[in-house]
Design an enzyme around this catalytic site. Structure first.
Site, mmCIF file in Angstrom:
data_model
loop_
_atom_site.group_PDB
_atom_site.id
_atom_site.type_symbol
_atom_site.label_atom_id
_atom_site.label_comp_id
_atom_site.label_asym_id
_atom_site.label_seq_id
_atom_site.Cartn_x
_atom_site.Cartn_y
_atom_site.Cartn_z
ATOM 1 N N ASP A 36 4.779 -31.535 64.538
ATOM 2 C CA ASP A 36 5.581 -31.783 63.342
ATOM 3 C C ASP A 36 6.227 -30.502 62.811
ATOM 4 O OD1 ASP A 36 4.560 -34.306 63.564
ATOM 5 O OD2 ASP A 36 3.754 -34.401 61.530
ATOM 6 N N HIS A 181 1.264 -28.706 65.016
ATOM 7 C CA HIS A 181 2.499 -28.159 64.444
ATOM 8 C C HIS A 181 2.925 -26.954 65.278
ATOM 9 C CE1 HIS A 181 0.384 -30.332 61.285
ATOM 10 N NE2 HIS A 181 1.554 -30.525 60.704
HETATM 11 NI NI NI Z 1 5.118 -32.131 58.118
#
Ligand code: NI
Length: 248
Positions: A36, A181
């Site tokens: 993400d 991430h």
């Molecule tokens: Ni996010």
């Protein structure tokens, strides 16, 4: 000599196949690794290099405003066989936006990601995992399957690579969606080590859409998915077969 060695290996493999545990472990288990908040410059580049070396596919939930900063990196993600989804334009929480603001945010993300990647995102991951399904259903721009996750080691606020790797590897099962991430050195190092360790355990990394398709799941707009557990489709198929049987 070569032929004798070959015979030995064939016999050994046949023997190993007779042991149920080993047979089960030798079959491929599919999982989806997702990232993400990117693209994120050198971290995303390093991650893409590592995934390419390992022949592992991933799904990137991109933010529109970051795609604007790194359009070539966004294009590279798709070019190298990964999937892109939308993580909104501004990374604002959907639950704090009016329906109009949400629609604008998602439309902007869609436009920027599609422009840079050449393909439109077909999956949506709300920032923070925060959403109101009735609000999403009413928002034309949000008519996509919502993809959350089943494994999360909260890598975004950790720097202990070993700990992140240990937590993810311990939790991961077949059909899981792993959340990470591509925003820091520790996350990228941990992700690549996770790929190495899980591949050694017989896991194969595929995109979210491929993970769903491999299990026979047809993704629906406005529906929320956390993982695609194995066996679900077979069970459903046998139920519908039974129902078809009892029909007059
Ligand atoms: Ni996010």
């Amino acid at each position: 000599m070569v032929r004798r060695l070959k015979r030995f290996w064939t016999a050994l493999l046949a023997l190993l196949a007779l042991i149920p545990g080993i047979h089960a472990e030798s079959r491929v288990k599919y999982v989806a690794l997702t990232f993400d908040d990117g693209p994120s410059g050198k971290y995303t580049e390093c991650l893409l290099d590592g995934l390419h070396e390992r022949d592992a596919a991933a799904t990137f939930f991109l933010c529109g405003y970051r795609v604007e900063q790194y359009p070539q990196l966004a294009a590279r993600i798709v070019r190298e066989g990964h999937e892109v989804g939308s993580h909104g334009d501004s990374h604002g929480y959907f639950t704090r936006m009016s329906p109009e603001a949400l629609c604008r945010d998602l439309a902007r993300a869609q436009e920027k990601i599609t422009g840079a990647c050449g393909v439109a995102p077909k999956l949506l991951r709300p920032p923070g995992g925060l959403y109101d399904i009735s609000a999403l259903e009413k928002t034309v721009c949000a008519q996509m399957p919502v993809v959350l996750w089943s494994v999360d080691a909260e890598d975004w606020h950790r720097t202990d690579v070993d700990g992140i790797v240990r937590d993810i590897v311990r939790e991961t099962k077949e059909g899981d969606i792993l959340l990470m991430h591509d925003m820091s050195d520790s996350s990228v190092k941990a992700a690549l080590r996770v790929v190495d360790l899980l591949q050694a355990q017989g896991f194969e990394f595929v995109t979210v859409s491929d993970l769903a398709a491999l299990g026979g799941h047809r993704l629906g707009a406005g529906k929320v998915y956390y993982h695609f557990p194995a066996g679900y489709v077979e069970k459903k198929a046998s139920i519908s077969a039974r129902e078809a049987h009892t029909e007059p």
